[in-house]
Design a protein around this motif. Sequence first.
Motif, PDB file in Angstrom:
ATOM      1  N   LYS A 223       0.831  -1.205   0.000  1.00  0.00           N
ATOM      2  CA  LYS A 223       0.000   0.000   0.000  1.00  0.00           C
ATOM      3  C   LYS A 223       0.864   1.253   0.000  1.00  0.00           C
ATOM      4  CE  LYS A 223      -4.117   1.901   0.195  1.00  0.00           C
ATOM      5  NZ  LYS A 223      -5.064   1.794  -0.937  1.00  0.00           N
ATOM      6  N   GLN A 224       1.929   1.236   0.802  1.00  0.00           N
ATOM      7  CA  GLN A 224       2.838   2.381   0.851  1.00  0.00           C
ATOM      8  C   GLN A 224       3.540   2.603  -0.488  1.00  0.00           C
ATOM      9  OE1 GLN A 224       5.535   1.790   4.187  1.00  0.00           O
ATOM     10  NE2 GLN A 224       3.843   1.184   5.507  1.00  0.00           N
ATOM     11  N   LEU A 225       3.758   1.512  -1.216  1.00  0.00           N
ATOM     12  CA  LEU A 225       4.439   1.610  -2.510  1.00  0.00           C
ATOM     13  C   LEU A 225       3.493   1.976  -3.650  1.00  0.00           C
ATOM     14  CD1 LEU A 225       6.857  -1.445  -2.269  1.00  0.00           C
ATOM     15  CD2 LEU A 225       7.481   0.977  -2.197  1.00  0.00           C
ATOM     16  N   GLY A 226       2.205   2.095  -3.346  1.00  0.00           N
ATOM     17  CA  GLY A 226       1.299   2.598  -4.370  1.00  0.00           C
ATOM     18  C   GLY A 226       0.198   1.683  -4.840  1.00  0.00           C
ATOM     19  N   ALA A 227       0.000   0.533  -4.192  1.00  0.00           N
ATOM     20  CA  ALA A 227      -1.115  -0.336  -4.583  1.00  0.00           C
ATOM     21  C   ALA A 227      -2.434   0.407  -4.373  1.00  0.00           C
ATOM     22  CB  ALA A 227      -1.098  -1.622  -3.766  1.00  0.00           C
ATOM     23  N   ASP A 228      -3.339   0.281  -5.334  1.00  0.00           N
ATOM     24  CA  ASP A 228      -4.639   0.949  -5.219  1.00  0.00           C
ATOM     25  C   ASP A 228      -5.562   0.211  -4.260  1.00  0.00           C
ATOM     26  OD1 ASP A 228      -4.361   3.089  -7.340  1.00  0.00           O
ATOM     27  OD2 ASP A 228      -3.922   1.301  -8.521  1.00  0.00           O
ATOM     28  N   GLY A 229      -5.342  -1.085  -4.124  1.00  0.00           N
ATOM     29  CA  GLY A 229      -6.137  -1.875  -3.204  1.00  0.00           C
ATOM     30  C   GLY A 229      -5.350  -3.062  -2.697  1.00  0.00           C
ATOM     31  N   ILE A 230      -5.652  -3.493  -1.477  1.00  0.00           N
ATOM     32  CA  ILE A 230      -5.003  -4.670  -0.906  1.00  0.00           C
ATOM     33  C   ILE A 230      -6.084  -5.589  -0.348  1.00  0.00           C
ATOM     34  CG2 ILE A 230      -2.791  -3.571  -0.382  1.00  0.00           C
ATOM     35  CD1 ILE A 230      -3.764  -3.183   2.502  1.00  0.00           C
ATOM     36  N   VAL A 231      -5.856  -6.876  -0.457  1.00  0.00           N
ATOM     37  CA  VAL A 231      -6.797  -7.864   0.059  1.00  0.00           C
ATOM     38  C   VAL A 231      -6.016  -8.935   0.803  1.00  0.00           C
ATOM     39  CG1 VAL A 231      -8.548  -9.594  -0.502  1.00  0.00           C
ATOM     40  CG2 VAL A 231      -8.436  -7.466  -1.828  1.00  0.00           C
ATOM     41  N   LYS A 232      -6.360  -9.150   2.058  1.00  0.00           N
ATOM     42  CA  LYS A 232      -5.735 -10.229   2.809  1.00  0.00           C
ATOM     43  C   LYS A 232      -6.471 -11.528   2.504  1.00  0.00           C
ATOM     44  CE  LYS A 232      -4.031 -11.686   7.316  1.00  0.00           C
ATOM     45  NZ  LYS A 232      -3.933 -11.398   8.766  1.00  0.00           N
ATOM     46  N   VAL A 233      -5.696 -12.571   2.203  1.00  0.00           N
ATOM     47  CA  VAL A 233      -6.281 -13.860   1.837  1.00  0.00           C
ATOM     48  C   VAL A 233      -5.756 -14.949   2.772  1.00  0.00           C
ATOM     49  CG1 VAL A 233      -6.622 -13.236  -0.583  1.00  0.00           C
ATOM     50  CG2 VAL A 233      -4.438 -14.241   0.142  1.00  0.00           C
ATOM     51  N   THR A 234      -6.312 -16.134   2.616  1.00  0.00           N
ATOM     52  CA  THR A 234      -5.867 -17.283   3.397  1.00  0.00           C
ATOM     53  C   THR A 234      -5.170 -18.278   2.484  1.00  0.00           C
ATOM     54  OG1 THR A 234      -7.825 -18.668   3.054  1.00  0.00           O
ATOM     55  CG2 THR A 234      -7.966 -16.974   4.778  1.00  0.00           C
ATOM     56  N   THR A 235      -4.747 -19.380   3.060  1.00  0.00           N
ATOM     57  CA  THR A 235      -4.128 -20.441   2.260  1.00  0.00           C
ATOM     58  C   THR A 235      -5.124 -21.539   1.907  1.00  0.00           C
ATOM     59  OG1 THR A 235      -3.411 -21.585   4.279  1.00  0.00           O
ATOM     60  CG2 THR A 235      -1.852 -20.023   3.267  1.00  0.00           C
ATOM     61  N   SER A 236      -6.389 -21.361   2.274  1.00  0.00           N
ATOM     62  CA  SER A 236      -7.407 -22.390   2.062  1.00  0.00           C
ATOM     63  C   SER A 236      -8.089 -22.242   0.704  1.00  0.00           C
ATOM     64  CB  SER A 236      -8.460 -22.328   3.173  1.00  0.00           C
ATOM     65  OG  SER A 236      -9.526 -23.204   2.893  1.00  0.00           O
ATOM     66  N   ILE A 247     -11.689  -9.249  -4.178  1.00  0.00           N
ATOM     67  CA  ILE A 247     -10.751  -8.686  -5.159  1.00  0.00           C
ATOM     68  C   ILE A 247     -11.493  -7.800  -6.161  1.00  0.00           C
ATOM     69  CG2 ILE A 247      -9.272  -9.294  -7.124  1.00  0.00           C
ATOM     70  CD1 ILE A 247      -8.437 -11.786  -5.401  1.00  0.00           C
ATOM     71  N   LYS A 248     -12.640  -8.291  -6.649  1.00  0.00           N
ATOM     72  CA  LYS A 248     -13.408  -7.515  -7.628  1.00  0.00           C
ATOM     73  C   LYS A 248     -13.921  -6.208  -7.028  1.00  0.00           C
ATOM     74  CE  LYS A 248     -14.831 -11.407 -10.519  1.00  0.00           C
ATOM     75  NZ  LYS A 248     -15.958 -12.262 -10.997  1.00  0.00           N
ATOM     76  N   LYS A 249     -14.287  -6.254  -5.755  1.00  0.00           N
ATOM     77  CA  LYS A 249     -14.716  -5.024  -5.083  1.00  0.00           C
ATOM     78  C   LYS A 249     -13.551  -4.044  -4.952  1.00  0.00           C
ATOM     79  CE  LYS A 249     -18.435  -7.053  -2.279  1.00  0.00           C
ATOM     80  NZ  LYS A 249     -18.876  -7.385  -0.896  1.00  0.00           N
ATOM     81  N   ALA A 250     -12.376  -4.588  -4.629  1.00  0.00           N
ATOM     82  CA  ALA A 250     -11.208  -3.726  -4.418  1.00  0.00           C
ATOM     83  C   ALA A 250     -10.754  -3.067  -5.714  1.00  0.00           C
ATOM     84  CB  ALA A 250     -10.069  -4.537  -3.812  1.00  0.00           C
ATOM     85  N   ILE A 251     -10.841  -3.792  -6.832  1.00  0.00           N
ATOM     86  CA  ILE A 251     -10.344  -3.230  -8.088  1.00  0.00           C
ATOM     87  C   ILE A 251     -11.403  -2.355  -8.757  1.00  0.00           C
ATOM     88  CG2 ILE A 251     -10.997  -5.043  -9.765  1.00  0.00           C
ATOM     89  CD1 ILE A 251      -7.978  -4.802 -10.728  1.00  0.00           C
TER      90      ILE A 251
END
Length: 364
Positions: A223-236, A247-251
Amino acid sequence: MGKGGMSQGEGSKVEEENMAAWLVGLNTLKIQPFPLPSLGPHDVRVRMKAVGICGSDVHYLKTMRCADFIVKEPMVIGHECAGIIEEVGEGVKHLVVGDRVALEPGISCWRCNLCKEGRYNLCPEMKFFATPPVHGSLANQVVHPADLCFKLPENVSLEEGAMCEPLSVGVHACRRAEVGPETNVLVMGAGPIGLVTMLAARAFGVPRIVIVDVDDNRLSVAKQLGADGIVKVTTSLEDVGFEVEQIKKAIGSNVDVTFDCAGFNKTMSTALAATRCGGKVCLVGMGHGIMTVPLTPAAAREVDVVGVFRYKNTWPLCLEFLTSGKIDVKPLITHRFGFSQKEVEDAFETSARGSNAIKVMFNL
């Protein structure tokens, strides 16, 4: 030892004994003598000043292998590097002693069909720093072909020069995926390669980028480097459907291109599902050697899958991005170490732990 560390002739006569970090066994690195090869007419001798630790270096240390490359005898580690030229071959005209240079680490044959086609990164005879049985560049000095040494502009540091190697992966991925001002991008994984791919995509003109990861700290850096959106995900794998919606909401639009910079079943499954009909998924990371992913639904939506292996002809563009300010890699360098036995061991442990470490850099 010859160029790339292969056996060849007598060593160059230099005043000091050349030392390097050798991988001598599982989890064992030793600083030991590393004889230099004779300087050919088109070679240069470079004093290393900045060498970064790559994930592949850590894989070799922890498992003695990376993908299909297996360490069978002691090997000098390291391939992300920059330094200062101390000697030039008689045929070298574009570089002089004292020039600061970034080194492209792969020496291709230039004779096979792939090299002739310009896809030299796929050369079957490639001699690549720290890829068995070829020695790497975490050493006081190396000898390397002059045409693979790129002079650094005055406003680009040696550390930034060493960062051209990981940045090249992102640049090559962007070229392969053909991203531009009309492309919205998803990046799977906010590790070093995911972050440089994000920076490269922005430099190519991508207007909107969302990046996902399992780690809050890395998402914060993204985010600090300029990402417009971030999404935390799991490994499942069970969470893919829900996370695609996030992801679709974030983009806020369609995902035209997804870069999978992790290369796991979960990340590739998410990438295929999140990318729009007719879009592209570019596989950059190689986490799993064999993956089980839902290709049939993706094929029915004509989602193209594009592979990436290293890079080709990227150093000039990387340096242009750095010197123009379109890309700033300095925030990625989170830890710095010297070149003593203890510091080498500590640096690799820091890189292996991950946590808040992104790029660990040696200053020689």
